[in-house]
Design an enzyme around this catalytic site. Structure first.
Site, PDB file in Angstrom:
ATOM      1  N   ASP A 197       0.966  -1.164   0.121  1.00  0.00           N
ATOM      2  CA  ASP A 197      -0.034  -0.060  -0.203  1.00  0.00           C
ATOM      3  C   ASP A 197       0.810   1.212   0.086  1.00  0.00           C
ATOM      4  OD1 ASP A 197      -3.309   0.322   1.313  1.00  0.00           O
ATOM      5  OD2 ASP A 197      -1.888   2.120   1.071  1.00  0.00           O
TER       6      ASP A 197
ATOM      7  N   ASP B 288       4.200   2.188  -4.490  1.00  0.00           N
ATOM      8  CA  ASP B 288       3.035   2.751  -5.173  1.00  0.00           C
ATOM      9  C   ASP B 288       2.902   1.902  -6.368  1.00  0.00           C
ATOM     10  OD1 ASP B 288       1.539   4.386  -6.986  1.00  0.00           O
ATOM     11  OD2 ASP B 288       2.675   5.940  -6.590  1.00  0.00           O
TER      12      ASP B 288
ATOM     13  N   THR C 249     -16.164  -3.125  -8.710  1.00  0.00           N
ATOM     14  CA  THR C 249     -17.310  -2.639  -8.347  1.00  0.00           C
ATOM     15  C   THR C 249     -18.501  -2.788  -9.251  1.00  0.00           C
ATOM     16  OG1 THR C 249     -18.326  -0.291  -7.785  1.00  0.00           O
ATOM     17  CG2 THR C 249     -16.597  -0.506  -9.267  1.00  0.00           C
ATOM     18  N   ASP C 250     -19.844  -2.727  -8.671  1.00  0.00           N
ATOM     19  CA  ASP C 250     -20.902  -2.813  -9.578  1.00  0.00           C
ATOM     20  C   ASP C 250     -21.000  -1.473 -10.350  1.00  0.00           C
ATOM     21  OD1 ASP C 250     -21.632  -0.991  -7.313  1.00  0.00           O
ATOM     22  OD2 ASP C 250     -23.666  -1.931  -6.902  1.00  0.00           O
ATOM     23  N   GLU C 251     -20.336  -0.503  -9.796  1.00  0.00           N
ATOM     24  CA  GLU C 251     -20.461   0.866 -10.523  1.00  0.00           C
ATOM     25  C   GLU C 251     -20.208   0.893 -11.948  1.00  0.00           C
ATOM     26  OE1 GLU C 251     -19.514   4.345  -8.287  1.00  0.00           O
ATOM     27  OE2 GLU C 251     -19.669   3.122  -6.459  1.00  0.00           O
TER      28      GLU C 251
ATOM     29  N   TYR D 271     -14.398   7.390 -11.868  1.00  0.00           N
ATOM     30  CA  TYR D 271     -13.867   6.262 -11.202  1.00  0.00           C
ATOM     31  C   TYR D 271     -14.549   5.219 -11.716  1.00  0.00           C
ATOM     32  CZ  TYR D 271     -14.847   2.828  -7.333  1.00  0.00           C
ATOM     33  OH  TYR D 271     -14.833   1.722  -6.708  1.00  0.00           O
TER      34      TYR D 271
ATOM     35  N   LYS E 206     -12.274   1.911 -13.324  1.00  0.00           N
ATOM     36  CA  LYS E 206     -12.641   0.620 -12.831  1.00  0.00           C
ATOM     37  C   LYS E 206     -12.872  -0.491 -13.774  1.00  0.00           C
ATOM     38  CE  LYS E 206     -12.082  -0.989  -9.219  1.00  0.00           C
ATOM     39  NZ  LYS E 206     -10.982  -1.570  -8.426  1.00  0.00           N
TER      40      LYS E 206
ATOM     41  N   LYS F 142     -17.031   8.888   2.426  1.00  0.00           N
ATOM     42  CA  LYS F 142     -18.103   8.195   2.103  1.00  0.00           C
ATOM     43  C   LYS F 142     -19.345   8.563   2.962  1.00  0.00           C
ATOM     44  CE  LYS F 142     -15.383   6.241  -1.019  1.00  0.00           C
ATOM     45  NZ  LYS F 142     -14.303   5.149  -0.776  1.00  0.00           N
TER      46      LYS F 142
HETATM   47  P1  NAD Z   1     -10.221   2.747  -0.059  1.00  0.00           P
HETATM   48  O1  NAD Z   1     -10.083   4.086  -0.558  1.00  0.00           O
HETATM   49  O2  NAD Z   1     -10.590   2.526   1.554  1.00  0.00           O
HETATM   50  O3  NAD Z   1      -8.793   2.149   0.047  1.00  0.00           O
HETATM   51  C1  NAD Z   1      -7.741   2.053  -1.044  1.00  0.00           C
HETATM   52  C2  NAD Z   1      -6.394   1.720  -0.495  1.00  0.00           C
HETATM   53  O4  NAD Z   1      -5.549   1.547  -1.953  1.00  0.00           O
HETATM   54  C3  NAD Z   1      -5.839   2.654   0.392  1.00  0.00           C
HETATM   55  O5  NAD Z   1      -5.151   1.920   1.625  1.00  0.00           O
HETATM   56  C4  NAD Z   1      -4.702   3.391  -0.238  1.00  0.00           C
HETATM   57  O6  NAD Z   1      -3.601   3.946   0.321  1.00  0.00           O
HETATM   58  C5  NAD Z   1      -4.454   2.425  -1.447  1.00  0.00           C
HETATM   59  N1  NAD Z   1      -3.890   2.908  -2.783  1.00  0.00           N
HETATM   60  C6  NAD Z   1      -4.412   4.066  -3.418  1.00  0.00           C
HETATM   61  N2  NAD Z   1      -3.582   4.309  -4.498  1.00  0.00           N
HETATM   62  C7  NAD Z   1      -2.430   3.416  -4.285  1.00  0.00           C
HETATM   63  C8  NAD Z   1      -1.340   3.308  -5.106  1.00  0.00           C
HETATM   64  N3  NAD Z   1      -1.071   3.962  -6.247  1.00  0.00           N
HETATM   65  N4  NAD Z   1      -0.490   2.262  -4.883  1.00  0.00           N
HETATM   66  C9  NAD Z   1      -0.666   1.612  -3.682  1.00  0.00           C
HETATM   67  N5  NAD Z   1      -1.594   1.623  -2.924  1.00  0.00           N
HETATM   68  C10 NAD Z   1      -2.638   2.415  -3.300  1.00  0.00           C
HETATM   69  O7  NAD Z   1     -10.946   2.066  -0.782  1.00  0.00           O
HETATM   70  P2  NAD Z   1     -11.990   0.697  -0.515  1.00  0.00           P
HETATM   71  O8  NAD Z   1     -13.324   1.131  -0.420  1.00  0.00           O
HETATM   72  O9  NAD Z   1     -11.314  -0.181   0.530  1.00  0.00           O
HETATM   73  O10 NAD Z   1     -11.970  -0.215  -1.773  1.00  0.00           O
HETATM   74  C11 NAD Z   1     -11.107  -1.032  -2.113  1.00  0.00           C
HETATM   75  C12 NAD Z   1     -11.422  -1.863  -3.521  1.00  0.00           C
HETATM   76  O11 NAD Z   1     -12.558  -2.357  -3.545  1.00  0.00           O
HETATM   77  C13 NAD Z   1     -11.243  -0.825  -4.683  1.00  0.00           C
HETATM   78  O12 NAD Z   1     -10.533  -1.476  -5.630  1.00  0.00           O
HETATM   79  C14 NAD Z   1     -12.566  -0.256  -5.054  1.00  0.00           C
HETATM   80  O13 NAD Z   1     -12.765   0.061  -6.331  1.00  0.00           O
HETATM   81  C15 NAD Z   1     -13.250  -1.601  -4.721  1.00  0.00           C
HETATM   82  N6  NAD Z   1     -14.885  -1.688  -4.273  1.00  0.00           N
HETATM   83  C16 NAD Z   1     -15.360  -0.765  -3.029  1.00  0.00           C
HETATM   84  C17 NAD Z   1     -16.525  -0.730  -2.710  1.00  0.00           C
HETATM   85  C18 NAD Z   1     -16.922   0.048  -1.481  1.00  0.00           C
HETATM   86  O14 NAD Z   1     -17.944   0.369  -1.419  1.00  0.00           O
HETATM   87  N7  NAD Z   1     -15.945   0.907  -1.091  1.00  0.00           N
HETATM   88  C19 NAD Z   1     -17.618  -1.420  -3.455  1.00  0.00           C
HETATM   89  C20 NAD Z   1     -16.976  -2.260  -4.213  1.00  0.00           C
HETATM   90  C21 NAD Z   1     -15.637  -2.358  -4.720  1.00  0.00           C
HETATM   91  P1  TYD Z   2     -20.833   7.295  -1.721  1.00  0.00           P
HETATM   92  O1  TYD Z   2     -20.463   6.696  -0.381  1.00  0.00           O
HETATM   93  O2  TYD Z   2     -19.792   8.419  -2.142  1.00  0.00           O
HETATM   94  O3  TYD Z   2     -20.820   5.962  -2.474  1.00  0.00           O
HETATM   95  P2  TYD Z   2     -20.895   5.787  -4.192  1.00  0.00           P
HETATM   96  O4  TYD Z   2     -20.934   7.170  -4.645  1.00  0.00           O
HETATM   97  O5  TYD Z   2     -19.945   5.067  -4.642  1.00  0.00           O
HETATM   98  O6  TYD Z   2     -22.148   4.948  -4.227  1.00  0.00           O
HETATM   99  O7  TYD Z   2     -22.074   7.707  -1.869  1.00  0.00           O
HETATM  100  C1  TYD Z   2     -23.422   6.919  -1.625  1.00  0.00           C
HETATM  101  C2  TYD Z   2     -24.524   7.586  -1.816  1.00  0.00           C
HETATM  102  O8  TYD Z   2     -24.820   8.964  -1.048  1.00  0.00           O
HETATM  103  C3  TYD Z   2     -24.512   8.426  -3.196  1.00  0.00           C
HETATM  104  O9  TYD Z   2     -25.862   8.236  -3.993  1.00  0.00           O
HETATM  105  C4  TYD Z   2     -24.206   9.904  -3.184  1.00  0.00           C
HETATM  106  C5  TYD Z   2     -24.604  10.135  -1.756  1.00  0.00           C
HETATM  107  N1  TYD Z   2     -23.820  11.230  -0.844  1.00  0.00           N
HETATM  108  C6  TYD Z   2     -24.592  12.264  -0.507  1.00  0.00           C
HETATM  109  O10 TYD Z   2     -25.989  12.459  -0.490  1.00  0.00           O
HETATM  110  N2  TYD Z   2     -24.072  13.174   0.164  1.00  0.00           N
HETATM  111  C7  TYD Z   2     -22.395  13.007   0.630  1.00  0.00           C
HETATM  112  O11 TYD Z   2     -22.126  13.831   0.975  1.00  0.00           O
HETATM  113  C8  TYD Z   2     -21.756  11.818   0.105  1.00  0.00           C
HETATM  114  C9  TYD Z   2     -20.476  11.607   0.254  1.00  0.00           C
HETATM  115  C10 TYD Z   2     -22.769  10.987  -0.578  1.00  0.00           C
END
Ligand code: NAD
Ligand code: TYD
Length: 353
Positions: free
Chosen positions: A37, A63, A134-136, A159, A163, A198
């Site tokens: 990381d 990185d 991600t589902d996005e 984003y 992905k 988030k």
């Molecule tokens: P996060 O942002 O909390 O963590 C990302 C991590 O990656 C961090 O520790 C960061 O330091 C590291 N990182 C970023 N750039 C880097 C680089 N250039 N080199 C090395 N490390 C690097 O993200 P998350 O929410 O834990 O998501 C993790 C994965 O899961 C991602 O690939 C995301 O697309 C995927 N994902 C997330 C969600 C969600 O709801 N959060 C849902 C589905 C999929």
């Molecule tokens: P987020 O947690 O950023 O996840 P994602 O956009 O990847 O789904 O946002 C979840 C939902 O909440 C999304 O529809 C955007 C909304 N949102 C707000 O309404 N206010 C906020 O300040 C944030 C961060 C998100």
């Protein structure tokens, strides 16, 4: 010790990655887990305090965009497998700075694929490259229907576009070079150690501090929420059992409009903080919508459930209460990650909305 596997987990200091690292380190003492990381604002080694001294765990600060270092590391360490989570992950940041998302999510992924292809040449079948997505990538649903593994990719934010691109590269390396790949596309995660940019941790933090709750648009967008530890369990199952070249959706069949979710959160927080009912809801403030805001995400995870027997372990209301409790009990963690640059990000992100 002679470990059965030496798994590189990228992004293990982030939200989901830290749960994956914890699960694998504790469950598989015969695997060595190397967490790579670069520690961006979202990466935090405090997320792994409880396992940092485990004999089968190591951390490498690097990185993934730095191709030369990545290649050298792979040649030196001879990883048997990769679970790739490192990414820039916040949609709002991708709108402000898309190039950073291309660098980490696309170029970084390709660098890892190249390094794996190089060191596993001639013995691809012995190794696995698991890509967490991600589902996005599927875009936005109308009022009905669910994303299946056959849904065409249609990303709308920088984003999700980055992905989607990384998913395509992973598949292409499978088809072209015989790399043994698995991809999973998961819905929105919630739980402990999520960075408070988030929705849920941001709003928990704001409610605690009696700050406004910035709801984008009318709050009518729908997300499908899954407890992060259930995502980590699904990754464990898929890493061990999925067929090479396969894709699986992961989700909780748990759809909420943002506003209904926020009102439920307010109610739980009022109770936990000893505030009168309705007090936190008064903090709700409708602000300018996110550009390109996807209306609805909802995952069909039947394939994973039917083929491999995975099911979510927690009911949402229970999971949400557990999550609120965790943030209230870990004030120091929250204070540490919201000091410094966080304030600048917050002002920039929300001042004009
Ligand atoms: P996060 O942002 O909390 O963590 C990302 C991590 O990656 C961090 O520790 C960061 O330091 C590291 N990182 C970023 N750039 C880097 C680089 N250039 N080199 C090395 N490390 C690097 O993200 P998350 O929410 O834990 O998501 C993790 C994965 O899961 C991602 O690939 C995301 O697309 C995927 N994902 C997330 C969600 C969600 O709801 N959060 C849902 C589905 C999929
Ligand atoms: P987020 O947690 O950023 O996840 P994602 O956009 O990847 O789904 O946002 C979840 C939902 O909440 C999304 O529809 C955007 C909304 N949102 C707000 O309404 N206010 C906020 O300040 C944030 C961060 C998100």
């Amino acid at each position: 010790m002679n470990y059965k596997k030496k798994i590189l987990v990228t992004g293990g200091a982030g939200f989901i990655g830290s749960h994956v690292v914890r699960l694998f380190v504790n469950k598989y003492p015969d695997y060595q887990i190397v967490n790579l990381d670069v520690l961006t604002y979202a990466g935090n080694l405090a997320n792994l305090k409880d396992i940092e001294v485990a004999p089968n765990y190591r951390f490498v600060k690097m990185d993934i965009v730095d191709a030369e270092s990545i290649t050298n590391l792979f040649q030196f360490e001879k990883f048997t497998d990769v679970i790739h989570l490192a990414a820039e992950s916040h949609v709002d940041r991708s709108i402000t700075n898309p190039t950073e998302f291309v660098m980490t999510n696309v170029i970084g992924t390709v660098n890892l694929l190249n390094a794996a292809k190089l060191i596993w040449k001639g013995e691809m079948e012995k190794h696995r490259f698991y890509h967490v997505s991600t589902d996005e990538v599927y875009g936005s649903l109308g009022e009905t229907g669910l994303f299946t593994e056959q849904t065409a990719y249609d990303p709308h934010s920088p984003y999700s576009a980055s992905k989607a691109s990384s998913d395509h590269f992973v598949r292409a390396y499978g088809d072209t070079y015989g790399l043994q790949t698995v991809i999973s596309n998961c819905s929105n995660n919630y739980g402990s150690y999520q960075f408070p940019e988030k929705l849920l941790p941001l709003f928990i933090n704001n409610i605690q501090n009696k700050k406004a709750l910035p709801v984008y648009g009318k709050g009518e967008n729908i997300r499908d929420w899954l407890w992060v530890e259930d995502h980590a369990r699904a990754i464990d199952v898929l890493f061990h059992k999925a067929m090479s070249g396969s894709t699986y959706n992961i989700g909780g069949h748990n759809e909420w409009t943002n506003i209904a979710l926020i009102k439920l959160l307010c109610k739980i927080m009022d109770k936990k903080l000893g505030r009168s009912e309705g007090e936190s809801e008064k903090l709700i403030s409708y602000v300018t919508d996110r550009a390109g805001h996807d209306l609805r995400y909802a995952i069909d995870s039947t394939k994973l459930q039917n083929e491999l027997g995975w099911t979510p372990s927690l009911q949402f209301e229970e999971g949400l209460e557990k999550t609120v409790d965790w943030y209230l009990e870990n004030k120091e963690w929250l204070e540490n990650v919201t000091s410094g640059d966080y304030q600048k990000y917050y002002e920039k992100q929300y001042e004009k909305r």
